[in-house]
Write a protein that holds these residues in place. Structure first.
Motif, PDB file in Angstrom:
ATOM      1  N   ASN A  25       0.840  -1.200   0.000  1.00  0.00           N
ATOM      2  CA  ASN A  25       0.000   0.000   0.000  1.00  0.00           C
ATOM      3  C   ASN A  25       0.874   1.250   0.000  1.00  0.00           C
ATOM      4  OD1 ASN A  25       0.542  -0.892   2.720  1.00  0.00           O
ATOM      5  ND2 ASN A  25      -1.042   0.454   3.506  1.00  0.00           N
TER       6      ASN A  25
ATOM      7  N   GLU B 253       0.448   5.281   0.595  1.00  0.00           N
ATOM      8  CA  GLU B 253      -0.436   6.358   1.058  1.00  0.00           C
ATOM      9  C   GLU B 253       0.100   7.719   0.623  1.00  0.00           C
ATOM     10  OE1 GLU B 253      -1.065   5.711   5.265  1.00  0.00           O
ATOM     11  OE2 GLU B 253      -2.205   3.883   4.849  1.00  0.00           O
ATOM     12  N   SER B 254      -0.830   8.676   0.600  1.00  0.00           N
ATOM     13  CA  SER B 254      -0.512  10.024   0.143  1.00  0.00           C
ATOM     14  C   SER B 254      -1.082  11.045   1.113  1.00  0.00           C
ATOM     15  CB  SER B 254      -1.128  10.229  -1.247  1.00  0.00           C
ATOM     16  OG  SER B 254      -1.121  11.593  -1.590  1.00  0.00           O
TER      17      SER B 254
ATOM     18  N   ALA C 162      -2.495  13.555   0.168  1.00  0.00           N
ATOM     19  CA  ALA C 162      -3.831  13.746  -0.420  1.00  0.00           C
ATOM     20  C   ALA C 162      -4.531  12.391  -0.296  1.00  0.00           C
ATOM     21  CB  ALA C 162      -3.705  14.180  -1.874  1.00  0.00           C
ATOM     22  N   TYR C 163      -5.180  12.155   0.821  1.00  0.00           N
ATOM     23  CA  TYR C 163      -5.585  10.806   1.247  1.00  0.00           C
ATOM     24  C   TYR C 163      -6.226   9.931   0.169  1.00  0.00           C
ATOM     25  CZ  TYR C 163      -4.892  12.562   6.051  1.00  0.00           C
ATOM     26  OH  TYR C 163      -4.374  13.098   7.196  1.00  0.00           O
ATOM     27  N   PRO C 164      -7.154  10.454  -0.631  1.00  0.00           N
ATOM     28  CA  PRO C 164      -7.804   9.556  -1.615  1.00  0.00           C
ATOM     29  C   PRO C 164      -6.852   9.048  -2.688  1.00  0.00           C
ATOM     30  CG  PRO C 164      -9.110  11.555  -1.274  1.00  0.00           C
ATOM     31  CD  PRO C 164      -7.772  11.794  -0.649  1.00  0.00           C
ATOM     32  N   SER C 165      -5.669   9.621  -2.757  1.00  0.00           N
ATOM     33  CA  SER C 165      -4.689   9.131  -3.738  1.00  0.00           C
ATOM     34  C   SER C 165      -4.027   7.832  -3.294  1.00  0.00           C
ATOM     35  CB  SER C 165      -3.604  10.183  -3.961  1.00  0.00           C
ATOM     36  OG  SER C 165      -4.183  11.401  -4.371  1.00  0.00           O
ATOM     37  N   THR C 166      -4.273   7.428  -2.067  1.00  0.00           N
ATOM     38  CA  THR C 166      -3.722   6.167  -1.551  1.00  0.00           C
ATOM     39  C   THR C 166      -4.137   5.005  -2.435  1.00  0.00           C
ATOM     40  OG1 THR C 166      -3.667   6.927   0.731  1.00  0.00           O
ATOM     41  CG2 THR C 166      -3.944   4.553   0.402  1.00  0.00           C
ATOM     42  N   MET C 167      -3.231   4.050  -2.586  1.00  0.00           N
ATOM     43  CA  MET C 167      -3.586   2.832  -3.330  1.00  0.00           C
ATOM     44  C   MET C 167      -3.277   1.599  -2.498  1.00  0.00           C
ATOM     45  SD  MET C 167      -4.945   1.352  -5.845  1.00  0.00           S
ATOM     46  CE  MET C 167      -5.343   2.839  -6.754  1.00  0.00           C
TER      47      MET C 167
END
Ligand code: THU
Length: 125
Positions: free
Chosen positions: A42, A44-45, A47-52
């Protein structure tokens, strides 16, 4: 390949997770039809929704390398977490009914085996 060997590969990938916001580290190892290992973790970023998620990092990386047939997937997280909804959908679409080995990375002998038809009944598409 012994499932435990694939889980050990997922454990290596877990060590590469970038999870400073959740502190929840996930690692994936995909076994390809021609016995290559593709890793995912995983990422994370700020910019939270950019997390994969780890699973999709591995599956998307494999597809980008023109690999589209798989034998198994192993996932390691601290709590033997099962894949999230979007990852289940992508596993359904791109991996099919391969064994999904899930481990907490501590007691590798006690891994779980699941299949996507059980984790995602009545899938879309
Ligand atoms: N995460 C995964 O890597 N896979 C999943 O199936 C569920 C969640 C990650 C995303 C995020 O970085 C962290 O776990 C907490 O949700």
């Amino acid at each position: 390949m012994d499932p435990k060997e694939l889980i050990k590969e997922a454990l290596v990938a877990q060590g590469r997770a970038k999870a400073k916001y959740s502190n929840f580290h996930v690692g994936t190892a995909l076994l390809t039809e021609d016995n290559q290992i593709i890793h995912g973790c995983n990422i994370e970023s700020a910019a939270y929704p950019s997390t994969m998620c780890s699973e999709r990092v591995a599956i998307y990386a494999a597809i980008a390398q023109n690999i589209s047939t798989f034998k198994a997937i192993a996932i390691v997280s601290e709590e033997s977490a099962k894949p999230c909804g979007p990852c289940r959908q992508i596993i359904h679409e791109y991996l099919g009914n391969v064994p999904i080995y899930i481990s907490d990375g501590k007691n590798i002998d006690n891994f779980e085996t699941h299949f996507i038809k059980d984790l995602l009944p009545y899938p879309f598409g």
